[in-house]
Design a protein around this motif. Structure first.
Motif, mmCIF file in Angstrom:
data_model
loop_
_atom_site.group_PDB
_atom_site.id
_atom_site.type_symbol
_atom_site.label_atom_id
_atom_site.label_comp_id
_atom_site.label_asym_id
_atom_site.label_seq_id
_atom_site.Cartn_x
_atom_site.Cartn_y
_atom_site.Cartn_z
ATOM 1 N N UNK A 10 0.839 -1.201 0.000
ATOM 2 C CA UNK A 10 0.000 0.000 0.000
ATOM 3 C C UNK A 10 0.875 1.253 0.000
ATOM 4 N N UNK A 11 2.074 1.149 0.551
ATOM 5 C CA UNK A 11 2.984 2.300 0.578
ATOM 6 C C UNK A 11 3.310 2.777 -0.837
ATOM 7 N N UNK A 12 3.519 1.836 -1.747
ATOM 8 C CA UNK A 12 3.855 2.208 -3.130
ATOM 9 C C UNK A 12 2.614 2.644 -3.881
ATOM 10 N N UNK A 13 1.533 1.854 -3.791
ATOM 11 C CA UNK A 13 0.348 2.118 -4.609
ATOM 12 C C UNK A 13 -0.429 3.352 -4.113
ATOM 13 N N UNK A 14 -0.792 3.352 -2.819
ATOM 14 C CA UNK A 14 -1.583 4.468 -2.290
ATOM 15 C C UNK A 14 -0.720 5.654 -1.905
#
Length: 431
Positions: free
Chosen positions: A247-251
């Motif tokens: 989620x750190x990369x995507x969101x």
């Protein structure tokens, strides 16, 4: 007189030769191409359909000029014509143009008449660069889950145990030394007469027994209460998923809205698990991450992001080489993280669409989480406290204006909370 004419003719020939040589050298320099500028042009015009080292919507472009010259006998002039107007080259009946058009399902390549020959030379110079070596980062040893200060807890415990053993040995040596000195000096060490054992004295004192029993009963009740209050509470639960999803990369880094993947949160009770087709909307074209991101994943989180993308391809049956679905799919058994009891009713759409509650209110800073975990306790008390503190929007809905005004007068407030709107009624959450 004839010698002068001959001399002038010779100088003119030398001058023309110099001009031709200069022109030829300039054209060679221009054709060499600038890979730096070519990289920028490639990303702007080519990257949406081509990759350097693998097939995408179009063929791979690494060393494309050399391959076309060696395998098909095509020169730079053909490449320029193809890039500027591929449709015209196909209509002319060019054999390789017709072949490549049929091979890629008659998908026409976008024409780029705005690119000059020098621009194309720059792009080809960039595609001719050797493939960089893969970035391999060493996984730090002795660190689990990105935490720790370099010393494991086992080493620290062993050091403490050794220290206590040394202290105990030192006390024994001191005791023996003192006894030896006393014997040499003829000093008699008084021996204490044995009295009533402490446990008997304790049992005989009824007050101490009563106080101790009450203390243990209260302590037991406290720990039993704490144990049962944690039943069904999974705050901090962080399972390992079959496919690692950051989620750190995507969101976070890419700024993808939570509701793009969890679209049912707007209109449904459940936020839903995104289908893998949603993932393929992007990863059909993204088969690998950047070198810096890959190195960061391996060094800091121990995750090979490119290998996780391959797991996704295997699950959906996607062949990155042929850019087609094989039909051989396998389900991904995601592990549920957030789970409410069956007797508790919670509607995502009511909170997300109507109340306008942000996802981070309940799920925490998702955009910073490498691995998703349960941020909030999700207990009844936690929900009730939120209803007591959250003000509702009473201005944008004319249908409820009268009700809002009456409730505001009833409670003597300007801002109504969810609790004052009935958010504490048992039937709202338990039915």
């Amino acid at each position: 007189m004839k010698q002068v004419i001959y001399r002038n003719l010779t100088s003119k020939i030398l001058y023309l030769g110099f001009i031709l040589l200069l022109t030829f050298s300039t054209s060679l320099t221009a054709q060499e191409g600038d890979p730096v500028n070519g990289k920028a042009l490639y990303r702007t015009n080519c990257a949406s359909c081509h990759k350097l080292d693998s097939r995408m919507t179009g063929p791979a472009l690494r060393n494309v000029e050399t391959r076309l010259a060696e395998e098909e006998g095509l020169d730079r002039e053909w490449i320029n014509a193809w890039i500027k107007n591929s449709a015209g080259l196909i209509r002319s009946g060019d054999p390789y143009a017709v072949k490549i058009y049929a091979e890629y399902n008659q998908t026409a390549m976008t024409a780029f008449p705005q690119l000059s020959n020098q621009d194309i030379s720059d792009i080809l110079a960039y595609t001719a660069e050797p493939k960089p070596e893969p970035v391999v980062a060493e996984v730090p040893t002795g660190v689990q889950g990105g935490g720790g200060d370099g010393l494991s807890s086992d080493i620290m415990l062993a050091a403490l145990a050794l220290l206590f053993a040394l202290l105990a040995g030192a006390l024994v040596l001191v005791n023996r030394t003192l006894k030896r000195f006393a014997d040499e000096k003829g000093i008699e060490v008084p021996v204490k007469e044995k009295g009533t054992p402490i446990w008997k004295a304790f049992v005989q004192n009824q007050f101490l027994v009563l106080v101790t029993v009450i203390f243990f009963l209260l302590a037991s009740a406290y720990f039993v209460y704490g144990f049962f209050m944690q039943v069904g509470i999974d705050q901090g639960y962080e399972p390992v998923q079959p496919i690692h999803y950051s989620h750190r990369i995507h969101a976070g880094e890419n700024g993808i809205d939570c509701k793009y993947c969890h679209s049912s949160a707007r209109v449904s009770k459940h936020s839903g698990i995104p289908s893998l087709n949603v993932c393929m909307n992007c990863h059909k074209s993204i088969a690998q991450v950047g070198d810096e991101t890959q190195a960061e994943g391996i060094s800091e989180y121990g995750v090979d992001y490119n290998a996780q993308i391959q797991k996704l391809y295997k699950a959906v049956g996607w062949d990155a080489t042929t850019q087609q679905y094989t039909g051989e799919t396998s389900p991904v058994k995601w592990i549920r993280i957030h789970n409410l009891p069956d007797f508790a009713y919670f509607n995502h759409s009511q909170h997300v669409s109507v109340a306008g509650v942000e996802c981070q209110t309940c799920h925490g800073p998702v955009e910073e989480m490498e691995v998703m975990y349960q941020y909030a306790p999700l207990t009844m008390g936690w929900c009730i406290n939120c209803h007591r503190e959250t003000n509702i929007n009473v201005k944008d809905n004319e249908y409820y204006t009268k009700i809002h005004e009456e409730l505001s007068k009833k409670y003597g407030v300007e801002q109504l909370t969810a609790a004052q709107m009935g958010g504490l009624e048992c039937g709202k959450c338990h039915y």
